[in-house]
Design a protein around this motif. Structure first.
Motif, short mmCIF file in Angstrom:
data_model
loop_
_atom_site.label_atom_id
_atom_site.label_comp_id
_atom_site.label_asym_id
_atom_site.label_seq_id
_atom_site.Cartn_x
_atom_site.Cartn_y
_atom_site.Cartn_z
N LEU A 11 -4.09 -0.11 2.06
CA LEU A 11 -3.22 -1.23 1.41
C LEU A 11 -1.76 -0.67 0.78
O LEU A 11 -0.90 -1.60 0.32
N ALA A 12 -2.01 0.60 0.60
CA ALA A 12 -0.45 1.29 0.39
C ALA A 12 0.56 1.13 1.33
O ALA A 12 1.73 1.17 0.80
N GLY A 13 0.36 0.50 2.42
CA GLY A 13 1.31 0.38 3.36
C GLY A 13 2.12 -0.95 2.87
O GLY A 13 3.28 -1.06 3.48
N ASN A 14 1.67 -1.75 2.21
CA ASN A 14 2.44 -2.88 1.66
C ASN A 14 2.68 -2.66 0.00
O ASN A 14 1.70 -3.33 -0.69
N PRO A 15 3.62 -2.22 -0.60
CA PRO A 15 3.71 -1.99 -1.99
C PRO A 15 3.67 -3.34 -2.70
O PRO A 15 2.82 -3.12 -3.69
N LEU A 18 -0.19 -4.15 -2.90
CA LEU A 18 -1.12 -3.20 -3.58
C LEU A 18 -0.71 -3.22 -5.37
O LEU A 18 -1.51 -3.29 -5.80
N LYS A 42 -3.07 7.40 4.37
CA LYS A 42 -2.00 8.17 5.24
C LYS A 42 -2.39 9.62 4.63
O LYS A 42 -2.14 10.55 5.79
N PHE A 43 -3.01 9.93 3.51
CA PHE A 43 -2.93 11.31 3.11
C PHE A 43 -4.24 11.85 4.24
O PHE A 43 -4.31 13.03 4.60
N GLN A 71 -5.12 12.50 -3.91
CA GLN A 71 -3.68 12.22 -3.97
C GLN A 71 -3.62 10.51 -4.12
O GLN A 71 -2.53 10.22 -4.81
N LEU A 74 -3.88 9.81 -7.51
CA LEU A 74 -2.86 10.01 -8.31
C LEU A 74 -1.67 8.65 -8.32
O LEU A 74 -1.05 8.19 -9.28
N LEU A 75 -1.54 8.47 -7.05
CA LEU A 75 -0.72 7.16 -6.82
C LEU A 75 -1.15 6.00 -7.36
O LEU A 75 -0.44 5.42 -8.13
N GLN A 78 -0.30 5.38 -11.17
CA GLN A 78 1.14 5.18 -11.31
C GLN A 78 1.37 3.56 -11.04
O GLN A 78 2.11 2.94 -11.55
#
Lengths: 225, 225
Positions: A11-15, A18, A42-43, A71, A74-75, A78
């Protein structure tokens, strides 16, 4: 606890998607006792790439991928309003009873207790289910970038149909399927935990699941419950 | 302790080079008291990418990048013969006095003690120098994929010349330079530590530095030593 919610790294691929999901999760946390477990995205993909090039041991690759979950956690901290990260079950439980949304970073638990096998069959799906079972959550919800479990990849095969409901035994027996890791059905059978797979692009579906309403998703019923 | 050696993550792009370097490091560890600090490489690059897309806080991005160093450290533990990972200074020191080669994973130290500023000016270069100063190492050696410090990127400008030796003050004053992070010269000035920047594709140069022999590299002399 109402649910452990895994937010898939894809889901992080589309800010925009997300962010909308994260705002909704923060609102849901005001009414429900939930905690978030991060995916690897991706991590973890970076780890897979090096695993292929360097033929790492299963244990090293597993640990590196779990650090990828930390990781992404932590993202997420935010992006989810009023959230906080924790390594501790007791803190996560306590925080989830307030109005904050705890994000569980799995590295310390997984490195110290090593409760699941170290292989690519065990990803953040199984880790989220394990966390849910340990916290006695009612359900585990796997939030991903497709509508649920399919027999083949819906991004490649437009004619494939969503499986709305199946048992953990049926999931285990499916030779071809999408969206969840291989170990998950075994863990669901063992822990008697119901699991929902749902599309994070429609965050209202998560609210519906928590409210016990019908919605577009896959429910994997723990057979013996 | 003879040296803290940072192995740059960029070296992972060429498995044959990294493997040859790692074998040499293992041999060096039989004669010298050394510890390895991992770079971040592609694992930290993934964090940079998401930092740009999500405008993360400096603290979150810094922690995520440090987890990238842990990930690369776990990879290195698979490639360096007779190595082991540790989170502890005392274990690292003790192990380095035997014949094993300790790989220091920095996340616990950096998360608990937070001794350096959280920004992209502080990368694994500065963290390696900090570890070296805390362990009273004679020197810090930054192993990278170019011959040392240049005024401009030698991969892009074939006419640029290696700077064989300069002081930390001179490094700080250089407006344009390659290979090391921005915070490093400040830390070298403060810790009075000599720093070598050397190409990991020629591992014999690391042996030469430890033997006090001249070789192709950049020596950053701590001004006031």
């Amino acid at each position: 606890m109402d649910a452990v919610i895994k937010v898939g790294g894809s889901l992080a691929g589309n800010p925009a998607t997300l962010k909308a999901l994260c705002i909704r999760l923060s609102e849901i946390a005001k009414k429900h006792s939930i905690i978030v477990v991060p995916g690897g995205g991706k991590f973890a993909d970076a780890v897979r790439e090096f695993d292929q090039r360097y033929a790492l041991s299963a244990d090293a690759a597993h640990k590196m991928a779990i650090l990828g979950m930390d990781q992404f956690g932590l993202l997420l901290s935010q992006v989810i309003p009023n959230s906080c990260t924790t390594y501790s079950f007791s803190d996560a439980k306590q925080l989830s009873e307030g109005k904050a949304l705890p994000i569980f970073l799995p590295s310390r638990l997984m490195f110290q207790e090593n409760p699941l096998e170290a292989s690519w069959d065990v990803t953040s799906d199984s880790i989220a289910a394990y966390v849910a079972s340990q916290l006695h959550a009612d359900k585990v919800i796997l939030v991903t970038d497709v509508d649920g479990v399919f027999k083949s990849d819906p991004k490649k095969h437009s004619d494939t149909k969503l499986i709305p409901r199946l048992s953990a035994s049926e999931l285990l027996a499916l030779a071809q399927r999408t969206s969840v890791d291989k170990f998950l059905p075994k863990l669901l059978l063992k822990t008697h935990l119901d699991c929902y797979v749902v599309n994070g692009a429609y965050p209202e579906r998560i609210g519906a699941i928590l409210a016990g309403q019908r919605t577009v998703c896959t429910l994997v019923k723990a057979g013996s419950k």
